[in-house]
Enzyme design. Structure first.
Site, PDB file in Angstrom:
ATOM      1  N   ASP A   7      -0.300  -0.697  -1.931  1.00  0.00           N
ATOM      2  CA  ASP A   7      -0.462  -1.664  -3.016  1.00  0.00           C
ATOM      3  C   ASP A   7      -1.946  -1.699  -3.367  1.00  0.00           C
ATOM      4  O   ASP A   7      -2.714  -2.432  -2.757  1.00  0.00           O
ATOM      5  CB  ASP A   7       0.024  -3.047  -2.576  1.00  0.00           C
ATOM      6  N   GLU A  67       3.251   1.473  -6.441  1.00  0.00           N
ATOM      7  CA  GLU A  67       3.724   0.839  -7.673  1.00  0.00           C
ATOM      8  C   GLU A  67       3.039   1.456  -8.890  1.00  0.00           C
ATOM      9  O   GLU A  67       1.850   1.749  -8.871  1.00  0.00           O
ATOM     10  CB  GLU A  67       3.432  -0.668  -7.630  1.00  0.00           C
ATOM     11  N   ASP A 139      -0.558  -8.735   0.320  1.00  0.00           N
ATOM     12  CA  ASP A 139      -0.860  -7.330   0.010  1.00  0.00           C
ATOM     13  C   ASP A 139      -0.095  -6.374   0.922  1.00  0.00           C
ATOM     14  O   ASP A 139       0.413  -5.344   0.478  1.00  0.00           O
ATOM     15  CB  ASP A 139      -2.361  -7.070   0.092  1.00  0.00           C
TER      16      ASP A 139
END
Length: 183
Positions: A7, A67, A139
């Site tokens: 992330d 992502e 996170d």
């Protein structure tokens, strides 16, 4: 299969490593790379690059998941996030890892069952799916969610690829001319 989820962020980059055996998911490691804000942008990106290289060396994942970033209301923030993401991609590519990308909607749907789930819901489901003693930091949870998403989606993607390959192969052996099949 060992999966590294990432992330990326310019202030905090989360990472999470899971192992997949059949349908069983096992937690391996997770954490947050805290990027100093009092140094220049190139040095901040180097912190992400170097730390992710170290994570890969330490945990030896087979693949990685991240992502996909979409444009948000602030183009400058999106550009900075893209640069952090670029540093992460370079670290993974430098270590020879394939990177699989998923939208936030895919990740949340895969982990929570709802594409518009709140961060807290993602954290709770990551805890439950990986049988963790506590709720992971935001996170780390997002990174673990990326890895879980890949664990859930990759078998389906592989099956689709096999079916597409089989369909292409069978078409290659049969010639079609003027609407009629010839053997």
């Amino acid at each position: 299969m060992r999966i590294l989820g990432v992330d990326p962020g310019l202030r905090r980059t989360g990472f999470g490593v899971i192992e997949v055996r059949g349908s069983k998911l096992t937690y391996v490691a997770s954490g947050t790379i805290v990027v100093p804000t009092d140094v220049t942008l190139p040095l901040r990106l180097k912190v992400i690059l170097d730390n992710l290289r170290e994570v890969v060396e330490q945990h030896q994942p087979d693949v990685s998941a991240m992502e996909i970033v979409f444009m948000n209301t602030n183009p400058a923030s999106t550009l900075l996030l893209g640069q952090a993401r670029g540093a992460a991609l370079c670290a993974l590519a430098d270590r020879g890892l394939a990177v699989h990308e998923y939208t936030a909607l895919q990740i949340k749907k895969s982990v929570v069952g709802a594409g518009r789930a709140a961060k807290e819901q993602v954290q709770m489901m990551v805890q439950r799916l990986l049988n963790l003693d506590g709720i992971p930091a935001p996170d780390s949870a997002d990174a673990l969610a990326c890895a879980i998403c890949h664990a859930h989606i990759s078998p389906i993607s592989e099956k689709i690829a096999e079916l597409n390959y089989a369909a292409r192969s069978s078409r290659g052996r049969t010639k079609v001319r003027a609407g009629r099949m010839l053997g």
